[in-house]
Motif scaffolding. Structure first.
Motif, PDB file in Angstrom:
ATOM      1  N   GLY A 138       7.773  -9.442   5.046  1.00  0.00           N
ATOM      2  CA  GLY A 138       8.811  -8.835   6.313  1.00  0.00           C
ATOM      3  C   GLY A 138       9.859  -7.782   5.561  1.00  0.00           C
ATOM      4  O   GLY A 138      11.140  -7.972   5.262  1.00  0.00           O
ATOM      5  N   ARG A 139       9.469  -6.463   5.526  1.00  0.00           N
ATOM      6  CA  ARG A 139      10.079  -5.403   5.300  1.00  0.00           C
ATOM      7  C   ARG A 139      10.801  -5.417   3.767  1.00  0.00           C
ATOM      8  O   ARG A 139      11.922  -5.280   3.662  1.00  0.00           O
ATOM      9  CB  ARG A 139      11.198  -5.085   6.374  1.00  0.00           C
ATOM     10  CG  ARG A 139      10.496  -4.989   7.749  1.00  0.00           C
ATOM     11  CD  ARG A 139      10.751  -3.548   8.508  1.00  0.00           C
ATOM     12  NE  ARG A 139      11.867  -2.967   7.972  1.00  0.00           N
ATOM     13  CZ  ARG A 139      11.693  -1.577   7.472  1.00  0.00           C
ATOM     14  NH1 ARG A 139      10.524  -1.153   7.258  1.00  0.00           N
ATOM     15  NH2 ARG A 139      12.687  -0.772   7.213  1.00  0.00           N
ATOM     16  N   PHE A 140      10.335  -5.800   2.980  1.00  0.00           N
ATOM     17  CA  PHE A 140      10.606  -5.673   1.416  1.00  0.00           C
ATOM     18  C   PHE A 140      10.109  -4.331   0.932  1.00  0.00           C
ATOM     19  O   PHE A 140       9.221  -4.261   0.227  1.00  0.00           O
ATOM     20  CB  PHE A 140       9.879  -7.010   0.576  1.00  0.00           C
ATOM     21  CG  PHE A 140      10.776  -8.204   0.795  1.00  0.00           C
ATOM     22  CD1 PHE A 140      11.698  -8.387  -0.033  1.00  0.00           C
ATOM     23  CD2 PHE A 140      10.243  -8.927   1.874  1.00  0.00           C
ATOM     24  CE1 PHE A 140      12.484  -9.756   0.218  1.00  0.00           C
ATOM     25  CE2 PHE A 140      11.158 -10.138   2.250  1.00  0.00           C
ATOM     26  CZ  PHE A 140      12.062 -10.609   1.213  1.00  0.00           C
ATOM     27  N   THR A 141      10.851  -3.430   1.403  1.00  0.00           N
ATOM     28  CA  THR A 141      10.362  -1.965   0.768  1.00  0.00           C
ATOM     29  C   THR A 141      11.165  -1.320  -0.146  1.00  0.00           C
ATOM     30  O   THR A 141      10.543  -0.518  -0.902  1.00  0.00           O
ATOM     31  CB  THR A 141      10.762  -0.971   2.006  1.00  0.00           C
ATOM     32  OG1 THR A 141      11.919  -0.998   2.256  1.00  0.00           O
ATOM     33  CG2 THR A 141      10.047  -1.280   3.227  1.00  0.00           C
ATOM     34  N   GLY A 180       8.177   1.811   7.951  1.00  0.00           N
ATOM     35  CA  GLY A 180       8.173   0.890   8.935  1.00  0.00           C
ATOM     36  C   GLY A 180       7.804   1.675  10.080  1.00  0.00           C
ATOM     37  O   GLY A 180       8.169   1.122  11.328  1.00  0.00           O
ATOM     38  N   TYR A 181       6.985   2.581  10.287  1.00  0.00           N
ATOM     39  CA  TYR A 181       6.852   3.305  11.435  1.00  0.00           C
ATOM     40  C   TYR A 181       5.598   2.687  12.289  1.00  0.00           C
ATOM     41  O   TYR A 181       5.488   2.801  13.566  1.00  0.00           O
ATOM     42  CB  TYR A 181       6.589   4.774  11.153  1.00  0.00           C
ATOM     43  CG  TYR A 181       6.375   5.783  12.488  1.00  0.00           C
ATOM     44  CD1 TYR A 181       7.569   5.897  13.090  1.00  0.00           C
ATOM     45  CD2 TYR A 181       5.295   6.303  12.868  1.00  0.00           C
ATOM     46  CE1 TYR A 181       7.460   6.568  14.405  1.00  0.00           C
ATOM     47  CE2 TYR A 181       5.055   7.053  14.084  1.00  0.00           C
ATOM     48  CZ  TYR A 181       6.373   7.117  14.713  1.00  0.00           C
ATOM     49  OH  TYR A 181       6.265   8.086  15.952  1.00  0.00           O
ATOM     50  N   ASN A 182       4.877   1.745  11.408  1.00  0.00           N
ATOM     51  CA  ASN A 182       3.645   1.018  11.915  1.00  0.00           C
ATOM     52  C   ASN A 182       2.757   1.510  12.577  1.00  0.00           C
ATOM     53  O   ASN A 182       1.886   1.070  13.575  1.00  0.00           O
ATOM     54  CB  ASN A 182       4.290  -0.094  13.236  1.00  0.00           C
ATOM     55  CG  ASN A 182       5.044  -1.031  12.475  1.00  0.00           C
ATOM     56  OD1 ASN A 182       4.986  -1.379  11.326  1.00  0.00           O
ATOM     57  ND2 ASN A 182       5.630  -1.937  13.082  1.00  0.00           N
ATOM     58  N   GLU A 183       2.260   2.794  12.456  1.00  0.00           N
ATOM     59  CA  GLU A 183       1.019   3.447  12.790  1.00  0.00           C
ATOM     60  C   GLU A 183      -0.064   2.698  12.397  1.00  0.00           C
ATOM     61  O   GLU A 183      -1.342   2.546  12.935  1.00  0.00           O
ATOM     62  CB  GLU A 183       1.004   4.836  12.124  1.00  0.00           C
ATOM     63  CG  GLU A 183       1.910   5.929  12.938  1.00  0.00           C
ATOM     64  CD  GLU A 183       1.583   7.390  12.657  1.00  0.00           C
ATOM     65  OE1 GLU A 183       0.463   7.609  11.928  1.00  0.00           O
ATOM     66  OE2 GLU A 183       2.325   8.277  12.758  1.00  0.00           O
ATOM     67  N   LEU A 211      13.082  -0.500  12.900  1.00  0.00           N
ATOM     68  CA  LEU A 211      14.272  -1.017  13.491  1.00  0.00           C
ATOM     69  C   LEU A 211      14.805  -2.563  13.365  1.00  0.00           C
ATOM     70  O   LEU A 211      15.900  -2.841  13.786  1.00  0.00           O
ATOM     71  CB  LEU A 211      14.022  -1.129  15.167  1.00  0.00           C
ATOM     72  CG  LEU A 211      13.613   0.326  15.769  1.00  0.00           C
ATOM     73  CD1 LEU A 211      13.116   0.109  17.271  1.00  0.00           C
ATOM     74  CD2 LEU A 211      14.640   1.172  15.813  1.00  0.00           C
ATOM     75  N   THR A 212      13.957  -3.026  12.334  1.00  0.00           N
ATOM     76  CA  THR A 212      14.398  -4.371  12.004  1.00  0.00           C
ATOM     77  C   THR A 212      14.707  -4.392  10.500  1.00  0.00           C
ATOM     78  O   THR A 212      14.322  -3.403   9.842  1.00  0.00           O
ATOM     79  CB  THR A 212      12.868  -5.150  11.766  1.00  0.00           C
ATOM     80  OG1 THR A 212      12.384  -5.046  13.290  1.00  0.00           O
ATOM     81  CG2 THR A 212      13.395  -6.695  11.483  1.00  0.00           C
ATOM     82  N   GLU A 223       3.548  -1.876   2.488  1.00  0.00           N
ATOM     83  CA  GLU A 223       4.066  -1.251   1.142  1.00  0.00           C
ATOM     84  C   GLU A 223       2.787  -0.493   0.431  1.00  0.00           C
ATOM     85  O   GLU A 223       2.816   0.461  -0.116  1.00  0.00           O
ATOM     86  CB  GLU A 223       4.889  -1.744   0.503  1.00  0.00           C
ATOM     87  CG  GLU A 223       6.135  -2.125   1.156  1.00  0.00           C
ATOM     88  CD  GLU A 223       5.966  -3.217   1.935  1.00  0.00           C
ATOM     89  OE1 GLU A 223       7.158  -3.576   2.846  1.00  0.00           O
ATOM     90  OE2 GLU A 223       5.130  -3.817   2.261  1.00  0.00           O
ATOM     91  N   LEU A 224       1.734  -1.256   0.071  1.00  0.00           N
ATOM     92  CA  LEU A 224       0.583  -0.678  -0.425  1.00  0.00           C
ATOM     93  C   LEU A 224      -0.273   0.209   0.336  1.00  0.00           C
ATOM     94  O   LEU A 224      -1.061   0.831  -0.187  1.00  0.00           O
ATOM     95  CB  LEU A 224      -0.192  -2.169  -0.789  1.00  0.00           C
ATOM     96  CG  LEU A 224       0.550  -3.119  -1.810  1.00  0.00           C
ATOM     97  CD1 LEU A 224      -0.189  -4.293  -2.137  1.00  0.00           C
ATOM     98  CD2 LEU A 224       0.685  -2.457  -3.187  1.00  0.00           C
TER      99      LEU A 224
END
Length: 118
Positions: free
Chosen positions: A49-52, A98-101, A24-25, A74-75
């Motif tokens: 911070g979300r460098f995907t 980024g689902y954060n499981e 969501l970010t 990412e890793l």
């Protein structure tokens, strides 16, 4: 100097869950702050911070906005990310969504979960 941060949703669980930006970010949400810090200081600056997107991470380093980009989730999503980048196999990279499981370990009997790399 490390510039990182995210939402504090994990704190509602008493600090048992880590906190990191979810899907969501917006991507690269800490870049603006990191670039301003880099412009003001004469020390290396790393941002996370979300460098995907590897191309975007490379671009911000190449443009001198920051010196390094930190990646953790990412890793977890693709442990071979550095090798695939080095070999130019960008289309084979399994992206973090980024689902954060991976930050919900307290809910799982196993140590680590990943939505794209179970």
């Amino acid at each position: 100097m490390s510039v990182a941060g995210g939402p504090t949703f994990g704190l509602r669980l008493g600090g048992k869950a880590g906190y990191a930006a979810s899907y969501l970010t917006p991507p690269m949400f800490n870049l603006g702050s990191a670039a301003r810090i880099k412009a003001a200081l004469d020390i290396p600056v790393i941002v996370a911070g979300r460098f995907t997107d590897p191309a975007e991470a490379d671009r911000v380093i190449g443009e001198g906005l920051v010196d390094m980009v930190g990646q953790a989730r990412e890793l977890l999503a693709d442990p071979l990310l550095p090798t695939k980048l080095e070999e130019g196999r960008l289309d084979e990279i399994r992206p973090c969504i980024g689902y954060n499981e991976c930050h919900m370990m307290h809910q799982s009997p196993i140590n680590m979960l990943c939505a794209v790399n179970p």
